[in-house]
Design an enzyme around this catalytic site. Structure first.
Site, short mmCIF file in Angstrom:
data_model
loop_
_atom_site.label_atom_id
_atom_site.label_comp_id
_atom_site.label_asym_id
_atom_site.label_seq_id
_atom_site.Cartn_x
_atom_site.Cartn_y
_atom_site.Cartn_z
N GLU A 1 0.83 -1.21 0.00
CA GLU A 1 0.00 0.00 0.00
C GLU A 1 0.87 1.26 0.00
O GLU A 1 0.50 2.27 -0.58
CB GLU A 1 -0.93 -0.02 1.22
CG GLU A 1 -1.86 1.17 1.38
CD GLU A 1 -2.93 1.27 0.29
OE1 GLU A 1 -3.02 0.38 -0.59
OE2 GLU A 1 -3.68 2.27 0.29
N THR B 1 -11.29 8.43 -13.24
CA THR B 1 -10.32 7.87 -12.29
C THR B 1 -10.68 6.46 -11.85
O THR B 1 -9.89 5.80 -11.18
CB THR B 1 -10.12 8.81 -11.08
OG1 THR B 1 -8.94 8.41 -10.39
CG2 THR B 1 -11.32 8.78 -10.16
C1 DMJ Z 1 -10.24 3.83 -7.25
O1 DMJ Z 1 -11.50 3.88 -6.71
C2 DMJ Z 1 -9.90 5.07 -8.01
O2 DMJ Z 1 -8.85 4.80 -8.87
C3 DMJ Z 1 -9.54 6.23 -7.13
O3 DMJ Z 1 -9.13 7.36 -7.87
C4 DMJ Z 1 -8.43 5.84 -6.21
N1 DMJ Z 1 -8.59 4.58 -5.56
C5 DMJ Z 1 -9.26 3.48 -6.15
C6 DMJ Z 1 -8.39 2.32 -6.56
O4 DMJ Z 1 -7.25 2.14 -5.87
#
Ligand code: DMJ
Length: 571
Positions: free
Chosen positions: A446, A557
């Protein structure tokens, strides 16, 4: 201090003169409806409350606005004809190994979906060890996060039957009439993003109407003195005062966020989706609330451009009341990450017209490179975190998306800068690969550190876990598309093998608690972003470049593809 204040009064605005053009007057009326009644004091530990308790208008005023506007129809066929490449590619001859690897990833997706369907359909995630579903409290009573997150991946992989199963669930069982506290950010990136992508890929009206209906439920979060939304919103009906939904339409800041602040990566990760909600509905309210200012409600970029930035950097916590930073913690990983991503993608999605976003991105990246990018003793380039001027030499897994982002932006940086940024992107992606390669499972932790003699490894027990996150393979996918260096496919294949070995269990895929042991303990959770992002990016890594071409699409994202806006598709 960050005390609750009243939003602007809900009256006809002063400057709505009879001479104002009709469209403007309609917008002003809508915005006045949006302003809502005075703020309330938050119950319990909640920091701030604003918004629509007992609101007499319909949800956020948007439906009412529709009544007064000329009927709008988005011309889907014309949009499809405008794409420069077929969505799923042309499929020219390819080498058998690439095809076989892609088919393997498709099989993993089918396995992840089938198990979710069998044990957890309608819940938010699958618990693959106990073979049941998980609901959690991020989505305000909404269900089926995995269904909505998986739709476009199933479609792209041509898992037709499975796509139809998912679509049927959305048609028959996806209930938006819920009453709970949701993360504005998570609902936006997973549900709105997933539904929008499914609509643009298939033209199925159900996805569009659900996206618009849900989008309207998010609007009250913007009712703050600055227009910077708060992080948590109650999704309950906002058109009646009900004993059973006393908090509907209200929004809060996260209890854990300093002094009632909003989070940069949350309020900075709405722009792509909200522009498309406006594009599809013909209702400007989404875009205006997400990007431009009306009636003195300051829009997000305006607030950000006005506030002084320490060394040109954007701290992660901002007060939605004063528009000032609340803390000086800067990170391109968690809390900051997708804000930067959405700046460059806003520019790309606008077909390179949104020069404001491009400038903000360029300036931010320059400051990040100057103050946060460092090289370790062993020669690895990394992006540190910044706490009031002091560097924390740590990089989160989340920050590993930045290799791909910097490469994507480099394409458009001018010849000299382009090579510089491509090198930086390659170095960061290499560092993230090292964080995988140095673990026993070949999956990354992580967070990893570059201090006290450590290089790209987690030093704390609490940072050793891997929850099926996509960011590293996301960067491999962009680096592959932009360089065609075969090492990125090789690295992606290493991840596939590691997922199969350490995360695949009898009934799905699970995160693991420690990447540094080959007898891993599973966390019993198949995250929805594993289907939305990790498997999609891996699959695209082994596709030709015209499958979801970067000429036509930007990925939100959560890896949901949204089209580059080449034209206005009003019918
Ligand atoms: C996802 O939900 C998206 O990529 C977000 O921007 C960040 N974290 C998670 C995946 O790790």
């Amino acid at each position: 201090t960050d005390l609750p204040r009243s939003p602007p009064a809900a009256a006809e605005p002063r400057h709505a003169s009879p001479a104002a053009p009709r469209r403007l007057r309609e917008k002003l009326r809508t915005a006045a409806r949006m302003a809502g009644p005075p703020a309330h004091t938050a119950p319990g530990s909640r920091q701030q409350v604003q918004g629509g308790e007992g609101r007499a208008e319909t949800a956020t005023g948007a439906p009412a606005a529709r009544e007064t506007r000329a009927p709008f129809r988005f011309d889907y066929q014309r949009f499809r004809q405008s794409l420069r490449h077929p969505v799923r590619g042309r499929r020219p001859g390819e080498d058998p190994e690439t095809r076989a690897r892609r088919m393997k990833i498709k099989e993993m997706m089918k396995f992840a979906w089938d198990n979710y369907k069998q044990y957890a359909l309608g819940k938010n995630e699958l618990r693959p060890l106990t073979k049941n579903g998980h609901i959690g409290n991020m989505f305000g009573g909404l269900r089926g996060a995995t269904v909505v997150d998986a739709l476009d991946t199933l479609y792209i992989m041509e898992l037709e039957e499975e796509f139809q199963e998912a679509k049927k669930w959305v048609e028959k069982s996806f209930d938006l009439n819920v009453n709970g506290e949701a993360s504005l950010f998570e609902v936006n990136i997973r549900y709105i993003g997933g539904l929008l992508a499914a609509y643009y890929l298939t033209g199925e009206e159900v996805f569009k109407s659900k996206a618009l209906e849900l989008g309207e439920k998010l609007l009250p979060a913007f009712n703050t003195p600055t227009g910077i939304p708060r992080g948590v919103i109650n999704l309950g009906r906002q058109d009646t005062r009900s004993l059973f939904s006393p908090c509907s339409g209200m929004s809060w800041s996260w209890g854990w966020a300093s002094a009632g602040s909003s989070i940069l990566a949350e309020f900075g990760t709405l722009h792509l989706e909200f522009l498309h909600l406006s594009e599809l509905s013909g209702n400007p309210v989404f875009a205006e609330k997400a990007s431009t200012s009306q009636l003195g409600v300051m829009n997000i970029r305006k607030v950000l451009n006005r506030v002084e930035k320490p060394q040109g950097l954007y701290p992660n916590f901002l007060s939605p009341v004063t528009g000032n930073w609340v803390q000086h913690h800067v990170s391109i990983g968690g809390l900051g990450d997708s804000f930067y991503e959405y700046l460059i993608k806003s520019w790309l999605m606008s077909d390179k017209k949104d020069s404001e976003a491009k400038k903000m991105y360029d300036d931010a990246l320059e400051a990040i490179e100057k103050h946060l990018v460092r090289k370790s003793a062993g020669g690895l380039t990394y992006i540190a975190e910044w706490r009031g001027g002091i560097l924390d030499h740590k990089m989160g897994h989340l920050a590993c998306f930045s290799g791909g982002m910097i490469a994507l932006g480099a394409e458009h940086a001018g010849e000299e800068r382009k090579q510089h940024y491509m090198n930086l992107a390659a170095e960061i992606t290499n560092t993230c690969h090292e964080s995988y390669a140095r673990s026993d499972t070949k999956l990354g932790p992580e967070a990893f550190r570059f201090d006290a003699g450590s290089e790209a490894m987690a030093t704390r027990l609490s940072e050793r876990y891997y929850i099926l996150r996509p960011e590293v393979v996301e960067s491999y996918m962009y680096m592959w598309r932009l360089t065609h260096d075969p090492k990125y496919r090789q690295w992606g294949w290493e991840v596939v093998k590691a997922l199969e070995k350490h995360c695949r269990v009898e009934a799905g895929f699970s995160g693991i608690r420690d990447v540094y042991t080959t007898t891993p303990s599973h966390d019993n959770m198949q995250q929805s972003f594993f289907l939305a992002e990790t498997l999609k990016y891996l699959y695209l890594l082994f596709c030709e470049d015209d499958v979801l071409s970067l000429d036509d699409w930007v990925f939100n994202t959560e890896a949901h593809p949204l089209p580059v806006n080449h034209t206005n598709f009003k019918a």
